[in-house]
Write a protein that holds these residues in place. Structure first.
Motif, short mmCIF file in Angstrom:
data_model
loop_
_atom_site.label_atom_id
_atom_site.label_comp_id
_atom_site.label_asym_id
_atom_site.label_seq_id
_atom_site.Cartn_x
_atom_site.Cartn_y
_atom_site.Cartn_z
N TYR A 199 -11.35 -4.33 4.50
CA TYR A 199 -9.92 -4.39 3.84
C TYR A 199 -9.95 -2.72 3.29
O TYR A 199 -10.83 -2.40 2.83
N ILE A 200 -8.26 -2.63 3.03
CA ILE A 200 -8.57 -1.28 3.17
C ILE A 200 -7.03 -1.63 1.47
O ILE A 200 -6.44 -2.36 1.55
N ASP A 201 -8.26 -1.27 0.42
CA ASP A 201 -7.69 -1.09 -0.34
C ASP A 201 -6.04 -0.31 -0.60
O ASP A 201 -5.76 0.89 -0.32
N GLU A 202 -4.43 -0.82 -0.72
CA GLU A 202 -3.69 -0.60 -0.71
C GLU A 202 -3.92 0.37 -1.99
O GLU A 202 -2.37 1.64 -1.55
N ASN A 203 -3.92 1.02 -2.88
CA ASN A 203 -4.33 2.20 -3.53
C ASN A 203 -4.49 3.33 -2.69
O ASN A 203 -3.71 4.53 -4.05
N LEU A 204 -4.67 2.60 -2.13
CA LEU A 204 -4.95 4.53 -1.25
C LEU A 204 -3.49 4.97 -0.75
O LEU A 204 -4.14 6.32 0.01
N LYS A 205 -3.01 4.06 -0.74
CA LYS A 205 -1.10 4.91 -0.47
C LYS A 205 -1.07 5.72 -1.58
O LYS A 205 0.23 6.35 -1.26
N LYS A 206 -1.15 5.57 -2.49
CA LYS A 206 -1.42 6.40 -3.58
C LYS A 206 -1.74 8.16 -3.85
O LYS A 206 -1.63 9.38 -4.46
N PHE A 207 -2.61 8.47 -2.91
CA PHE A 207 -2.93 9.53 -2.51
C PHE A 207 -2.90 10.13 -1.25
O PHE A 207 -2.96 9.37 -0.47
N LYS A 208 -3.06 11.56 -1.27
CA LYS A 208 -3.28 12.25 -0.25
C LYS A 208 -4.40 13.47 -0.17
O LYS A 208 -5.08 13.95 -1.66
N ILE A 209 -5.20 13.84 0.79
CA ILE A 209 -5.63 14.57 0.39
C ILE A 209 -4.76 15.87 -0.02
O ILE A 209 -4.17 16.46 0.43
N GLU A 210 -5.84 16.99 -0.85
CA GLU A 210 -5.04 18.28 -1.72
C GLU A 210 -5.48 18.71 -0.31
O GLU A 210 -6.07 20.08 -0.13
N HIS A 211 -3.86 19.40 0.75
CA HIS A 211 -4.36 20.66 1.05
C HIS A 211 -4.74 22.11 1.21
O HIS A 211 -5.32 22.62 1.77
N THR A 212 -4.42 22.21 -0.09
CA THR A 212 -5.22 23.63 -1.26
C THR A 212 -6.55 23.68 -0.99
O THR A 212 -7.33 24.75 -1.17
#
Length: 181
Positions: A55-68
């Protein structure tokens, strides 16, 4: 020599599978946390013969690694692979990854399984180097959680053990620097 051959084969297999995910690994800032977690699961499906429910939370699609932050996709993939492999080695057949909370620029992500749990005598040392609950491949195990925790701490993140119960599973929380998509 048998142990060395086994280790070399495992390394070759991991490297071959990671090459297939080159675009995911090096597209820093362009992939969501969901994509990274899904990539880690795909790698495990190819490299293990374990059968497990995901099970992978679909809400994780809203976030990316902060590249800085300096944290790379490849780093996070390796961290998730290590945790997922630990779950499978603990006989988990159900693994859930979901958002616990958002604190400022950090996402708190839970990794929960229904595996064997961590025996009490090992809990205080799980983030120490060369400490493992597994007695096979002595000397080659027990650094994953130590390295992963220290890597995340370099980028203002962390890993903590939230709960574990023998025979019922384990839950970790990863603190990951993120930005909204």
């Amino acid at each position: 020599f048998e142990l060395l051959d086994t280790s070399i084969e495992q390394i070759k297999s991991i490297l071959d599978n990671m090459a297939n995910f080159k675009q995911l690994r090096y597209s820093n800032g362009n992939k969501t946390i969901y994509d990274i977690v899904e990539g880690a699961f795909k790698i495990l499906k190819v490299t293990t013969d374990s059968h497990f429910e995901v099970y992978i939370d679909e809400n994780l699609k809203k976030f990316k690694i902060e590249h800085t932050s300096g944290l790379k996709n490849a780093d996070l993939i390796n961290i998730f692979i290590n945790h997922l492999k630990n779950s499978l080695e603990a006989n988990a057949n159900k693994i859930e990854i979901f958002i616990e909370n958002i604190k400022g620029n950090h996402l708190l992500v839970n990794i929960k399984d229904n595996g064997n749990g961590i025996p009490k005598e090992f809990r205080k040392d799980i983030f120490s180097p060369n400490k493992s609950t597994k007695n096979d491949f002595v000397g080659l195990r027990g650094n994953g959680l130590f390295l992963n925790q220290n890597l995340l701490k370099l980028f203002d993140g962390d890993i903590v053990l939230k709960r574990t119960e023998e025979g019922k599973g384990t839950e970790f929380v990863l603190k990951i620097p993120v930005k909204l998509t």
